[in-house]
Design an enzyme around this catalytic site. Structure first.
Site, mmCIF file in Angstrom:
data_model
loop_
_atom_site.group_PDB
_atom_site.id
_atom_site.type_symbol
_atom_site.label_atom_id
_atom_site.label_comp_id
_atom_site.label_asym_id
_atom_site.label_seq_id
_atom_site.Cartn_x
_atom_site.Cartn_y
_atom_site.Cartn_z
ATOM 1 N N HIS A 180 31.398 -0.883 -6.833
ATOM 2 C CA HIS A 180 31.047 -1.036 -5.411
ATOM 3 C C HIS A 180 30.825 -2.507 -5.100
ATOM 4 O O HIS A 180 31.046 -3.371 -5.963
ATOM 5 C CB HIS A 180 29.860 -0.142 -5.021
ATOM 6 N N HIS B 117 29.003 -4.810 -7.675
ATOM 7 C CA HIS B 117 29.791 -5.280 -8.830
ATOM 8 C C HIS B 117 30.805 -6.320 -8.370
ATOM 9 O O HIS B 117 31.018 -7.337 -9.022
ATOM 10 C CB HIS B 117 30.553 -4.121 -9.491
ATOM 11 N N CYS C 233 13.466 5.214 -19.590
ATOM 12 C CA CYS C 233 14.186 5.456 -18.331
ATOM 13 C C CYS C 233 15.673 5.538 -18.652
ATOM 14 O O CYS C 233 16.266 4.565 -19.139
ATOM 15 C CB CYS C 233 13.935 4.330 -17.328
ATOM 16 N N CYS D 24 17.877 2.926 -16.750
ATOM 17 C CA CYS D 24 17.856 1.556 -17.303
ATOM 18 C C CYS D 24 18.320 1.544 -18.748
ATOM 19 O O CYS D 24 18.581 0.476 -19.300
ATOM 20 C CB CYS D 24 16.447 0.976 -17.288
ATOM 21 N N CYS E 287 10.103 4.547 -12.367
ATOM 22 C CA CYS E 287 10.913 3.334 -12.519
ATOM 23 C C CYS E 287 11.282 2.874 -11.108
ATOM 24 O O CYS E 287 11.848 3.643 -10.333
ATOM 25 C CB CYS E 287 12.186 3.649 -13.311
ATOM 26 N N HIS F 294 15.153 3.205 -10.323
ATOM 27 C CA HIS F 294 15.819 4.517 -10.293
ATOM 28 C C HIS F 294 14.985 5.615 -9.648
ATOM 29 O O HIS F 294 15.435 6.760 -9.549
ATOM 30 C CB HIS F 294 16.255 4.908 -11.716
ATOM 31 N N LYS G 276 18.424 -1.074 -2.285
ATOM 32 C CA LYS G 276 19.469 -1.637 -3.145
ATOM 33 C C LYS G 276 20.680 -0.720 -3.074
ATOM 34 O O LYS G 276 20.533 0.499 -3.102
ATOM 35 C CB LYS G 276 18.966 -1.719 -4.585
ATOM 36 N N LYS H 14 24.918 3.635 -6.664
ATOM 37 C CA LYS H 14 25.610 4.912 -6.600
ATOM 38 C C LYS H 14 24.598 6.048 -6.506
ATOM 39 O O LYS H 14 24.792 7.013 -5.765
ATOM 40 C CB LYS H 14 26.473 5.078 -7.844
#
Ligand code: MSP
Length: 510
Positions: A20, A23, A128, A131, A145, A148, A297, A300
């Site tokens: 996305h 990246h 996690c 991570c 976390c 996430h 953020k 996905k």
């Protein structure tokens, strides 16, 4: 040898996600810095790739009814396929499932083990999955976390540990003594904050009973390597560590670009691993913030991703690259919005760059048979050579300090000085009087030199448009390293294009 080389890396991306904008951003920024250093005459090497082992892959493969290898082959290709549409030219693409990589990981593990820096122990911690690492209590926000939004799992198992704590002080001293090691400043302070905490060791294995999808430990066949210990090594395995020529040539000038999500593995795990294996540390670790969508953020798992393919297809990769480069104040978070994308495009590219070039060509088409005027403009008094010196100074300082947005600002300021020069001298009025025609040509040719320079400086960001415009001006795009240093370069009487390449204004509906 290292003085003239420049090695830059992206993180290697997890293949359980689709590429996305986030990246694409890091990859584009690395490509731009690589191009820029190439234009400075340095020998560059740009590495990207995919991170393919670990719990997440194993789980997603099972969910999708595939073997992990099938899944990673398919998804790694999606990251490789991103490079073309965003116009990034990497010199190498490493996959952690490559044999060349696995071999180096095992060599390093054995070396660190033989040195006595790895021990076996029982550990209970909060893991996690997102991570792929154990989190400290201090990293949790309301028990979850923060990246996430999940409560980490309590896991207790016997594993191998790397004595990271042994190198903690040495790393702290390195970060303190080398202000350039971690950029930007705010993240350097964050790392120093981490290093003020209790020194920690790092769990570097996973028992095969729980996970088989990984690189086997060379000293215990019942375990595979923890993904981060495996993945970080890509930066040197791709160069053929320890004996490869590329390693010797490029490692001394290594630059890792990452976002802040993976600051700890890069700024704490990796340097201590390198210290243990007695390998010099990377020259710089450059950290940027997040692209956000509506304050969150882009990721996905949240489902708010911007698709870089669509933008490049619709507006062209150059325009997309320009926006990302210019719109994020490097080091801080930025919000992606389509309206802002269009507004920035119109303000800079359409109004200040494209319009300038088409105005100059328009006047020369009408008044000089569409040719570059035949005169020596070295005698023309104009503020542009001085503005060019400012551009050279400011743009170089911006790139050295990893402030790409300031590099873009310096180009746009230069374009503004050319527009101002035209507005003040009014060559269109002078052209009406025969006796002022030569003077008008002097102004137009000087301004056209300015356009050539704008494109030489935009070249790392917008390679395609630059190439087209330089060819239109009779300049060899291969000559950019030299062209970006000189103010007078255009040939007398060279023909100009009938329809100069520009940037038509866009509306936000587009
Ligand atoms: N596999 C690890 C990295 C190992 S490197 C030895 C990983 N992969 S990842 O697929 O999650 O990629 C994270 C990186 O992608 C970030 O550090 C950043 O470069 C880029 N980004 C992903 N989302 C992003 C944003 N929303 N904004 C900016 N960059 C983002 O972590």
């Amino acid at each position: 040898m290292s003085q003239n080389s420049f090695y830059i890396t992206t993180p290697i991306y997890y293949v359980n996600s689709i590429p996305h904008l986030g990246h694409a951003y890091t990859t584009i920024m690395c490509d731009i810095f690589k191009n820029y250093h190439q234009h400075l005459g340095e020998e560059t090497h740009f590495l990207t790739g995919t991170d393919e082992h670990g719990d997440k892959i194993d789980k997603s493969a099972k969910e999708q009814g595939m073997t992990p290898q099938q899944l990673v082959d398919k998804n790694s290709q999606a990251f490789r396929d991103l490079l073309g549409p965003i116009d990034c030219k990497s010199d190498d693409f490493i996959r952690t499932t490559d044999e060349r990589h696995k071999k180096v990981v095992q060599t390093i593990l054995q070396k660190v083990y033989d040195k006595g820096d790895i021990y076996f122990d029982e550990y209970e911690g909060l893991y996690c999955l997102g991570c792929e690492r154990y989190l400290g209590q201090d990293e949790l926000v309301e028990g979850k976390c923060p990246d996430h939004q999940k409560v980490p799992e309590k896991i207790s198992e016997k594993n191998y540990f790397f004595k990271m704590s042994k190198y903690w002080d040495q790393l702290k001293q390195h970060v303190e003594a080398n202000p350039e090691f971690i950029k930007t400043e705010n993240y350097r302070n964050e790392v120093l904050g981490l290093l003020k905490m209790e020194p920690q060791d790092l769990c570097i294995s996973r028992p095969k009973e729980r996970l088989t999808w990984g690189i086997e430990l060379p000293f215990d066949k019942n375990f595979v390597t923890y993904v981060w210990f495996d993945a970080l090594i890509n930066y040197i395995s791709a160069l053929g560590y320890p004996e490869g020529d590329s390693f010797k040539k490029y490692w001394p000038s290594s630059h890792h670009m990452i976002a802040k999500d993976i600051l700890k593995p890069h700024c704490v795990y990796w340097p201590t691993m390198l210290m243990s294996m007695e390998c010099p540390l990377p020259k710089q670790i450059i950290i940027h913030g997040y692209w956000l969508v509506d304050e969150s953020k882009m990721s996905k798992s949240i489902g708010n991703v911007v698709d870089p393919f669509k933008y490049c297809e619709k507006f062209g990769s150059d325009v997309f690259r320009y926006y990302l480069f210019r719109a994020m104040s490097f080091g801080k978070d930025a919000s992606f919005s389509h309206e802002d994308f269009i507004a920035q495009y119109n303000a800079d590219l359409a109004n200040k760059v494209g319009n300038l070039y088409s105005r100059i060509c328009g006047l020369l088409r009408k008044n000089n048979e569409n040719k570059i005027p035949d005169l020596d403009i070295k005698q023309v008094t104009s503020p542009l050579p001085a503005a060019f010196e400012v551009l050279q100074r400011e743009s170089a300082a911006a790139m050295k300090a990893w402030k790409p947005h300031e590099y873009a600002n310096s180009i746009i300021s230069f374009a503004e000085s050319i527009n101002k020069y035209l507005d003040e001298t009014k060559p269109w009025s002078m052209l009406k009087k025969e006796e002022e025609k030569q003077q008008a040509f002097g102004v137009l040719k000087t301004a056209l030199e300015g356009v050539r320079i704008i494109y030489c400086f935009l070249a790392p960001i917008m390679p395609k448009t630059t190439k087209t415009v330089l060819l239109e001006l009779g300049i060899d795009p291969e000559d950019i390293p030299n062209q970006r240093k000189i103010f007078f370069a255009l040939s007398n009487n060279a023909p100009l294009p009938e329809a100069p390449t520009g940037f038509p204004r866009l509306t936000s509906e587009e």
